[in-house]
Write a protein that holds these residues in place. Structure first.
Motif, mmCIF file in Angstrom:
data_model
loop_
_atom_site.group_PDB
_atom_site.id
_atom_site.type_symbol
_atom_site.label_atom_id
_atom_site.label_comp_id
_atom_site.label_asym_id
_atom_site.label_seq_id
_atom_site.Cartn_x
_atom_site.Cartn_y
_atom_site.Cartn_z
ATOM 1 N N ARG A 26 70.265 29.017 -38.613
ATOM 2 C CA ARG A 26 71.097 28.318 -37.620
ATOM 3 C C ARG A 26 70.834 28.954 -36.263
ATOM 4 N N PHE A 27 70.596 28.095 -35.279
ATOM 5 C CA PHE A 27 70.331 28.565 -33.925
ATOM 6 C C PHE A 27 71.343 27.954 -32.976
ATOM 7 N N LYS A 28 71.532 28.591 -31.828
ATOM 8 C CA LYS A 28 72.299 27.982 -30.742
ATOM 9 C C LYS A 28 71.773 28.554 -29.432
ATOM 10 N N ASN A 29 71.981 27.790 -28.365
ATOM 11 C CA ASN A 29 71.621 28.284 -27.037
ATOM 12 C C ASN A 29 72.840 28.956 -26.443
ATOM 13 N N SER A 30 72.608 30.135 -25.894
ATOM 14 C CA SER A 30 73.695 30.889 -25.296
ATOM 15 C C SER A 30 73.185 31.483 -23.987
ATOM 16 N N GLU A 31 73.737 31.018 -22.883
ATOM 17 C CA GLU A 31 73.337 31.507 -21.557
ATOM 18 C C GLU A 31 71.819 31.473 -21.378
ATOM 19 N N ASN A 32 71.227 30.316 -21.681
ATOM 20 C CA ASN A 32 69.781 30.087 -21.567
ATOM 21 C C ASN A 32 68.939 30.967 -22.481
ATOM 22 N N LYS A 33 69.566 31.533 -23.504
ATOM 23 C CA LYS A 33 68.835 32.310 -24.500
ATOM 24 C C LYS A 33 69.140 31.711 -25.860
ATOM 25 N N VAL A 34 68.173 31.820 -26.764
ATOM 26 C CA VAL A 34 68.373 31.300 -28.114
ATOM 27 C C VAL A 34 68.951 32.412 -28.979
ATOM 28 N N ALA A 35 69.982 32.052 -29.746
ATOM 29 C CA ALA A 35 70.609 33.002 -30.668
ATOM 30 C C ALA A 35 70.448 32.478 -32.091
ATOM 31 N N ILE A 36 70.352 33.408 -33.035
ATOM 32 C CA ILE A 36 70.207 33.076 -34.450
ATOM 33 C C ILE A 36 71.440 33.610 -35.175
ATOM 34 N N PHE A 37 71.922 32.847 -36.160
ATOM 35 C CA PHE A 37 73.121 33.279 -36.887
ATOM 36 C C PHE A 37 72.743 34.306 -37.943
ATOM 37 N N ASP A 38 73.421 35.440 -37.912
ATOM 38 C CA ASP A 38 73.221 36.502 -38.887
ATOM 39 C C ASP A 38 74.306 36.371 -39.951
ATOM 40 N N GLU A 39 73.888 36.033 -41.180
ATOM 41 C CA GLU A 39 74.838 35.834 -42.285
ATOM 42 C C GLU A 39 75.598 37.106 -42.646
ATOM 43 N N ILE A 40 74.990 38.245 -42.418
ATOM 44 C CA ILE A 40 75.628 39.507 -42.789
ATOM 45 C C ILE A 40 76.660 39.919 -41.735
ATOM 46 N N ARG A 41 76.254 39.881 -40.467
ATOM 47 C CA ARG A 41 77.175 40.267 -39.389
ATOM 48 C C ARG A 41 78.130 39.132 -39.033
ATOM 49 N N LYS A 42 77.857 37.924 -39.547
ATOM 50 C CA LYS A 42 78.695 36.733 -39.343
ATOM 51 C C LYS A 42 78.870 36.400 -37.861
ATOM 52 N N LYS A 43 77.751 36.476 -37.114
ATOM 53 C CA LYS A 43 77.785 36.097 -35.704
ATOM 54 C C LYS A 43 76.380 35.745 -35.246
ATOM 55 N N PHE A 44 76.317 35.070 -34.091
ATOM 56 C CA PHE A 44 75.028 34.737 -33.500
ATOM 57 C C PHE A 44 74.509 35.947 -32.728
ATOM 58 N N ILE A 45 73.223 36.213 -32.877
ATOM 59 C CA ILE A 45 72.552 37.345 -32.236
ATOM 60 C C ILE A 45 71.407 36.783 -31.391
ATOM 61 N N ILE A 46 71.291 37.253 -30.142
ATOM 62 C CA ILE A 46 70.173 36.810 -29.298
ATOM 63 C C ILE A 46 68.875 37.155 -30.016
ATOM 64 N N ILE A 47 67.987 36.177 -30.094
ATOM 65 C CA ILE A 47 66.776 36.367 -30.873
ATOM 66 C C ILE A 47 65.705 37.084 -30.053
ATOM 67 N N THR A 48 65.211 38.155 -30.616
ATOM 68 C CA THR A 48 64.078 38.907 -30.079
ATOM 69 C C THR A 48 63.029 38.898 -31.187
ATOM 70 N N PRO A 49 61.809 39.295 -30.905
ATOM 71 C CA PRO A 49 60.816 39.343 -31.992
ATOM 72 C C PRO A 49 61.271 40.225 -33.165
ATOM 73 N N GLU A 50 61.897 41.363 -32.874
ATOM 74 C CA GLU A 50 62.374 42.229 -33.961
ATOM 75 C C GLU A 50 63.517 41.571 -34.735
ATOM 76 N N GLU A 51 64.419 40.893 -34.030
ATOM 77 C CA GLU A 51 65.533 40.209 -34.702
ATOM 78 C C GLU A 51 65.016 39.090 -35.600
ATOM 79 N N TRP A 52 63.971 38.396 -35.170
ATOM 80 C CA TRP A 52 63.342 37.341 -35.968
ATOM 81 C C TRP A 52 62.856 37.930 -37.294
ATOM 82 N N VAL A 53 62.222 39.096 -37.246
ATOM 83 C CA VAL A 53 61.765 39.781 -38.460
ATOM 84 C C VAL A 53 62.979 40.196 -39.297
#
Length: 153
Positions: free
Chosen positions: A12-39
């Motif tokens: 699940r993705f969403k745009n947040s302040e012109n940045k793309v965030a991905i939903f983290d099922e473990i932390r139960k929140k959207f996290i701004i996506i970086t290459p490391e976060e994608w991994v």
């Protein structure tokens, strides 16, 4: 984002302040996506979907004190008794896995004492079983699945 060496998962993705965030099922929140976060998010899905570890046994990005310094581990999978089963170190795909990466996870593991280590940049994955008696780690072709882990105990 770059195609990684994992099966295809839905996120699940969403745009947040012109940045793309991905939903983290473990932390139960959207996290701004970086290459490391994608991994990191691919590893979480790999552990949940392919290795069948319960969500309740997985922890993501928590503070760890090593020699008085604040560090953060990427992912930990706990055993039912609360001891650490797997410690995972994630790097961005453009970061080459090197001896430095293994030294980093080994330093973290001196505090955490995991049974298994996983190091990945999303393209190359390394799995190790700790051999504390001989102070080394043995490379494995893959991590054990949760079910086979339970049947061994």
């Amino acid at each position: 984002m770059k195609q990684l060496q994992f099966p295809t998962y839905s996120f699940r993705f969403k745009n947040s302040e012109n940045k793309v965030a991905i939903f983290d099922e473990i932390r139960k929140k959207f996290i701004i996506i970086t290459p490391e976060e994608w991994v990191r998010q691919h590893v979480v899905q790999f552990l949940l979907q392919d290795k069948k570890y319960p969500k309740s046994h997985i922890n993501v990005e928590k503070l760890l004190k090593i020699n008085g310094l604040n560090k953060r581990y990427d992912i930990v999978v706990y055993n039912p008794d609360g001891s650490i089963f797997i410690l995972v170190e994630c790097k961005a795909p453009e970061i080459k896995i090197s001896q430095h990466t293994f030294d980093q996870i080994a330093r973290y593991n001196m505090t955490l004492n995991a049974e298994y280590l996983m190091v990945t940049n999303g393209l190359n994955h390394y799995f190790c079983k700790m051999d504390y008696e001989n102070e080394k780690y043995d490379f494995l072709p893959e991590l054990p699945e949760y079910q086979s882990l339970n049947s061994m105990k």
